[in-house]
Enzyme design. Sequence first.
Site, PDB file in Angstrom:
ATOM      1  N   LYS A  27      -3.083   9.098   2.334  1.00  0.00           N
ATOM      2  CA  LYS A  27      -4.126   8.150   1.945  1.00  0.00           C
ATOM      3  C   LYS A  27      -4.868   7.610   3.169  1.00  0.00           C
ATOM      4  O   LYS A  27      -6.101   7.521   3.162  1.00  0.00           O
ATOM      5  CB  LYS A  27      -3.526   6.996   1.133  1.00  0.00           C
ATOM      6  N   GLN A 175      -4.786  -1.296  10.801  1.00  0.00           N
ATOM      7  CA  GLN A 175      -6.056  -1.580  10.135  1.00  0.00           C
ATOM      8  C   GLN A 175      -6.949  -2.466  10.995  1.00  0.00           C
ATOM      9  O   GLN A 175      -8.165  -2.240  11.073  1.00  0.00           O
ATOM     10  CB  GLN A 175      -5.799  -2.221   8.771  1.00  0.00           C
ATOM     11  N   ASP A 330       4.862   0.542   5.031  1.00  0.00           N
ATOM     12  CA  ASP A 330       4.645   0.716   3.593  1.00  0.00           C
ATOM     13  C   ASP A 330       5.861   1.299   2.876  1.00  0.00           C
ATOM     14  O   ASP A 330       5.906   1.296   1.636  1.00  0.00           O
ATOM     15  CB  ASP A 330       3.434   1.617   3.335  1.00  0.00           C
ATOM     16  N   ARG A 361       5.871  -8.339  -0.793  1.00  0.00           N
ATOM     17  CA  ARG A 361       6.819  -7.264  -1.075  1.00  0.00           C
ATOM     18  C   ARG A 361       8.266  -7.662  -0.804  1.00  0.00           C
ATOM     19  O   ARG A 361       9.188  -7.071  -1.375  1.00  0.00           O
ATOM     20  CB  ARG A 361       6.434  -6.001  -0.289  1.00  0.00           C
TER      21      ARG A 361
END
Length: 446
Positions: A27, A175, A330, A361
Site C-alpha cells: 500500500k 509519513q 502497522d 490500537r
Amino acid sequence: MSAHRFSTHRFVPQGPLTGRIRVPGDKSISHRALMFASLAIGETLIDGLLEGEDVHATARAMQQMGARIEKDEAGRWRVHGVGVGGLLEPAVPLEMGNSGTSTRLLMGLLASHGFQASFTGDASLSARPMARVIAPLSQMGASFTARGGDRLPILMEGAHPAVPITYRLPVASAQVKSAVLLAALNTPGITTVIEPVPTRDHTERMLSAFGVDVTIGEDNTEDGDGARTIAIHGPCDMTPCTLTVPGDPSSAAFFAVAALLVPGSDLVIENVGLNPTRDGIFRVLRAMGGSIEELECREVGGEPVADLRVRHSALKGVEVDSAIAPSMIDEFPVLFVAAALAEGRTVTSGLEELRVKESDRLATMAAALSAVGAGVEERADGLVIEGSAGRPLAGGGPVATRLDHRIAMSMAVAGLASTDGVAIDDAAPIATSFPGFLKLLARAAQ
C-alpha cells in the site's frame, strides 16, 4: 458523509493454511507510485498496484489535479503525468476516505503549490491528528485552517515559492518525512530531513527511480549523533518509468501469523516486499521461534523481495526492542495475537504512535484480546501479554474494531486460533487495504 453500515463477521477455526498465495501490492508503495507518476512528464506503467479504497483515494485526488490515470486490459495502470509544479487547483475537496497516508503525503505534495486545497475524510480519519505534518509544512510557508487546530476537514493554502528548511523529526515517522520531501520537489533550494531513527525509505527509493537526485548522508554535527539525513535540491524534474509493486509485508503478516498459529500449516506467501525498514514483524516472529524461510530472494522495482515459507511453530514470548517499532508499526496488532498464544510473556514499549492510528490500537487490541480470553495488560506505551502456550483462545465477541482494518484482520487471525471463533463488529473496513482478504483466507485454509 454517509452513515457507515456495520458488517459483522465471525471467524472460526478451520484447517491448516497450506499451498501458495499472493497478497496484494504494497500500500505504501502504491500510494507513492501514483503520486510520483502524476508528477513525471509522460507515461508511467505500474504493475501490481494495490486496488484498495485507500489507494483509490489517492488516484482520485491526482485525477482531480490533472493527471490521467487508467487501467489497461492487461491489468496494468497507466499514468500520464503533468510535471512537478504542473498540478491544477482542485475544484472540489479532496475526499480521503480512511487514508491517512493519502492525506499526509498529499498535504506535503501540495504545500509548495500556490493554490488552495481542502481535505476531507471519514469519521475515523477526521479524528486523527495532523499536527506532525502541519508543523514542518507551515515552516515552509504553507498555511492551514483545521478543525480543532489539526483535524480534518483542513483547508490548506500552499506557498509558491515555498521555503527550503532543515527539519529534524521529533518522532520517527515515514509519513512526516515523506511530506517534507514531497514539498521539497517544487521548492527552490535544498530541503533536508534529519531522522534520528531510520523509518521506511520507500519515498527515497522511488524518487530515485523517477530521476530525482536524493542525497543520503549522516548528521555529524555535535548534536547529530550520526542521524540519517535526506536532502533534495528543488525544483526537480521527474521522468516516467515502469514500476512493479511488491507484495505488501503488512498484508503478508496476517497470513504469516495465522500459519504459525494453526497446527499443520505450511504456507508459501509469494512476492513479499522485505525492505529492511518494513520487515521488523518477520524478524520478531523468528525471534519468537517462528519458522519463516525466505525463498527466491530477488529485487523488484528497487525493493528486496522474496517468497516466504511459513510453518506452524511453537512460539515463545519476547521483549520487543522499541528500536524495531518503526519497521513494523502497522503490524503490532497481529503481533499481539501471536503473543497471546506464545509461551510466556511478551512485552512491548515505545508504541505511543499506535494511539493515533485509525483507532487507538493499544486500547482497542487490549480490549479485543481480553474479550476473547487473552491475558493483556495495557500500559501507556505498549501491551504486556501473557501467552497461552499454544492453547487456543476461548473466542467470543463481537469485539469492537473501531473502523480499523488492521484490528479487524488481526482478530480474524485470532478467530482461527480459538475454540469457539471470534466475531468482529465490522468487516467492511478491511477493504481499505486488503479487498480480497476474506476470500484469500478461506482459500488458504481449505
